[in-house]
Scaffold this motif. Structure first.
Motif, short mmCIF file in Angstrom:
data_model
loop_
_atom_site.label_atom_id
_atom_site.label_comp_id
_atom_site.label_asym_id
_atom_site.label_seq_id
_atom_site.Cartn_x
_atom_site.Cartn_y
_atom_site.Cartn_z
N THR A 1 0.62 -1.21 -0.04
CA THR A 1 0.07 0.11 -0.23
C THR A 1 0.78 1.30 0.09
OG1 THR A 1 -0.25 0.16 2.44
CG2 THR A 1 -1.88 -1.21 1.32
N ASP A 2 0.35 2.45 -0.33
CA ASP A 2 0.93 3.56 -0.47
C ASP A 2 0.19 4.60 0.34
OD1 ASP A 2 2.77 5.64 -1.06
OD2 ASP A 2 1.90 5.76 -3.37
N CYS A 3 0.61 4.93 1.57
CA CYS A 3 -0.15 5.88 2.31
C CYS A 3 1.16 6.93 2.75
CB CYS A 3 -0.71 5.26 3.46
SG CYS A 3 -2.00 4.09 3.27
N ASP A 4 0.77 7.87 3.39
CA ASP A 4 1.50 9.04 3.55
C ASP A 4 2.09 8.89 4.95
OD1 ASP A 4 1.26 11.11 1.66
OD2 ASP A 4 -0.81 11.39 2.29
N VAL A 5 1.32 8.17 6.07
CA VAL A 5 1.79 7.70 7.23
C VAL A 5 1.14 6.42 7.71
CG1 VAL A 5 2.31 10.19 7.95
CG2 VAL A 5 0.02 8.99 8.46
N TYR A 6 1.98 5.65 8.34
CA TYR A 6 1.48 4.57 8.78
C TYR A 6 1.28 4.50 10.60
CZ TYR A 6 1.89 2.63 4.22
OH TYR A 6 1.68 2.37 2.85
N VAL A 7 0.27 4.54 11.12
CA VAL A 7 0.36 4.53 12.62
C VAL A 7 0.40 3.14 13.10
CG1 VAL A 7 -1.08 4.84 14.72
CG2 VAL A 7 -1.11 6.67 12.77
N ILE A 8 1.36 2.83 14.01
CA ILE A 8 1.69 1.23 13.98
C ILE A 8 1.39 1.38 15.79
CG2 ILE A 8 2.89 0.77 12.26
CD1 ILE A 8 5.25 1.02 14.16
N PRO A 9 1.02 0.24 16.38
CA PRO A 9 0.57 -0.05 17.79
C PRO A 9 1.80 0.18 18.67
CG PRO A 9 -0.16 -1.93 16.60
CD PRO A 9 0.93 -1.01 15.81
N SER A 10 3.36 0.29 18.31
CA SER A 10 4.14 0.41 19.19
C SER A 10 5.61 0.46 18.35
CB SER A 10 4.31 -0.95 20.03
OG SER A 10 5.64 -1.00 20.70
N ALA A 11 6.44 1.06 18.90
CA ALA A 11 7.93 1.36 18.38
C ALA A 11 8.46 -0.08 18.32
CB ALA A 11 8.45 2.15 19.28
N GLU A 12 8.13 -0.79 18.97
CA GLU A 12 8.87 -2.31 19.22
C GLU A 12 8.48 -2.95 17.93
OE1 GLU A 12 8.09 -4.60 22.65
OE2 GLU A 12 8.28 -2.79 23.99
N LEU A 13 7.58 -2.60 17.06
CA LEU A 13 7.03 -3.24 15.74
C LEU A 13 7.90 -2.54 14.57
CD1 LEU A 13 3.29 -3.77 16.86
CD2 LEU A 13 5.18 -5.52 16.92
N SER A 14 8.49 -1.47 14.74
CA SER A 14 8.81 -0.75 13.81
C SER A 14 9.94 -1.74 12.68
CB SER A 14 9.91 0.35 14.15
OG SER A 14 9.01 1.25 14.77
N ASP A 15 10.62 -2.64 13.20
CA ASP A 15 11.38 -3.26 12.43
C ASP A 15 10.58 -4.17 11.75
OD1 ASP A 15 13.81 -2.11 13.36
OD2 ASP A 15 14.42 -3.89 14.78
N ASP A 16 9.41 -4.80 12.26
CA ASP A 16 8.52 -5.62 11.32
C ASP A 16 8.22 -5.00 10.19
OD1 ASP A 16 7.02 -7.93 10.90
OD2 ASP A 16 5.60 -7.38 12.14
N TYR A 17 7.78 -3.80 10.36
CA TYR A 17 7.31 -2.90 9.12
C TYR A 17 8.55 -2.52 8.24
CZ TYR A 17 2.53 -2.27 10.98
OH TYR A 17 1.35 -2.63 11.54
N THR A 18 9.60 -2.16 8.51
CA THR A 18 10.61 -1.68 7.73
C THR A 18 11.27 -3.15 6.87
OG1 THR A 18 12.31 -1.82 9.44
CG2 THR A 18 11.22 0.30 9.01
#
Length: 373
Positions: A146-163
């Protein structure tokens, strides 16, 4: 600000998150319209999509898990998913709606609308600012396409999962999962119990399978009923959600010391009045419980994102995980009688879960659109 919130009824969590954002936007005197985009083409189509998903989750959780696993494998291939191409069929309907109605931002709490918006952008159709809100504690399959301007995620601990899945780090905003304001309101337990007609001197185990009444809730009720049989001051309250068949079965079973309820508007109050919440690990319902500061015992997850939710909560000491066996569900009695264990769990919830996520998300929306409240 004119905000469009797009969601789907495949489980109650997506809609609940959308309603939480709409509630906060309206409190700030912004306008918020919440819509299932498939209704623009056909209400029958929207209902069919919702019902197929819910039926799979309720009646065939293993097959549901297999489909989720197939999605995990498919996302490794170097081309877009069938989900993307199916949602291309919605471009004209949503495009016409946006042409007739002005919005400053589109907020999506479900993958499918994000796929529609991405198709629109890839087709050269102009859209307002876009925000995707993840409602599970993992990066679900195909979010990365998907192509969105921002992605709100539940926790900073999940950042690596997204990147690691390909979403740019600068687009990630770890603000949490939004819940309705009544879950985060501080209320005295005795006052809540009096409002609900509960005994102030008893201990209550609240059991729910989410809005769908899914998971192994029937097995859990039967087992917990036998577990508390010899405990004079402990009772169960079961919330069946929209699952009428489950409600009828539990009512007819007539388990002792078990109160069976269907859908309720007082879920926040029941959570705050309970000593323990036994539930499948839905992302939204688990967040609501954590914000309500009630100890959580997660029963067997529907395979897929709920497995990741359970892992996140148990790893961070915010819940305990069991598989609905009698031995493991006996932990319910141990937890409610262990004051330190309960305090540790609720303190971890307070530290790890943002109870002000809806407000923080609306702050972000205002910054993106430069519309102040």
């Amino acid at each position: 600000m004119e905000a469009l919130i797009l969601s789907c009824g495949t489980g109650g969590g997506h809609n609940s998150a959308g309603k939480a954002v709409a509630e906060e936007l309206k409190r700030r005197n912004h306008n918020a319209v919440m819509l299932n985009p498939y209704n623009l083409r056909s209400k029958k189509l929207a209902g069919k999509i919702n019902n197929v998903y819910i039926a799979l989750a309720q009646k065939a959780p293993r097959f549901f898990g297999a489909v989720y696993g197939a999605g995990q494998l498919y996302r490794k291939l170097p081309f877009r998913s069938p989900v993307y191409f199916i949602n291309r069929l919605m471009v004209s309907a949503l495009g016409e709606y946006l042409a007739e109605n002005h919005f400053d931002i589109i907020i999506m709490t479900h993958l499918f609308p994000a796929e529609i918006i991405t198709n629109m952008r890839n087709s050269g159709i102009a859209v307002p600012k876009t925000m995707f809100i993840g409602t599970d504690y993992t990066c679900i399959p195909f979010t990365e396409e998907t192509d969105c301007d921002v992605y709100v995620i539940p926790s900073a601990e999940l950042s690596d999962d997204y990147t690691k899945k390909g979403i740019a780090k600068e687009k990630l905003c770890p603000l949490g999962i939004p819940v309705l304001g009544r879950f985060s309101e501080s209320e005295n337990r005795d006052e809540v119990r009096q409002k609900l007609g509960l005994d102030l001197n008893k201990k209550y185990i609240l059991v729910s399978g989410g809005s769908m009444g899914g998971g192994q809730i029937k097995k859990a009720i039967k087992t917990l009923s036998s577990v508390i049989a010899d405990s004079e001051n402990t009772e169960l309250i079961t919330i069946c959600g929209n699952n009428k068949k489950l409600f009828d079965k539990l009512k007819n079973a007539d388990y002792p010391k078990v109160t069976v309820l269907g859908f309720t508007e007082n879920m926040a109050e029941y959570m705050k009045g309970a000593d323990l919440f036994v539930t499948k690990p839905g992302g939204l319902s688990s967040t609501e419980a954590a914000v309500s500061k009630v100890p959580i015992l997660h029963t067997a997850a529907i395979p897929g994102c709920e497995t990741r939710n359970a892992e996140f909560f148990s790893k961070n000491g915010m819940s305990r995980l069991c598989k609905a066996s009698k031995r493991e569900l006996s932990d319910a009695i141990k937890i409610i009688n262990d004051e330190k264990a309960c305090l540790d769990m609720t303190e971890n919830q307070r530290r790890k879960i943002n109870s002000n996520a809806a407000a923080d998300i609306c702050d972000l929306a205002e910054r993106l659109t430069k519309c102040e409240n």
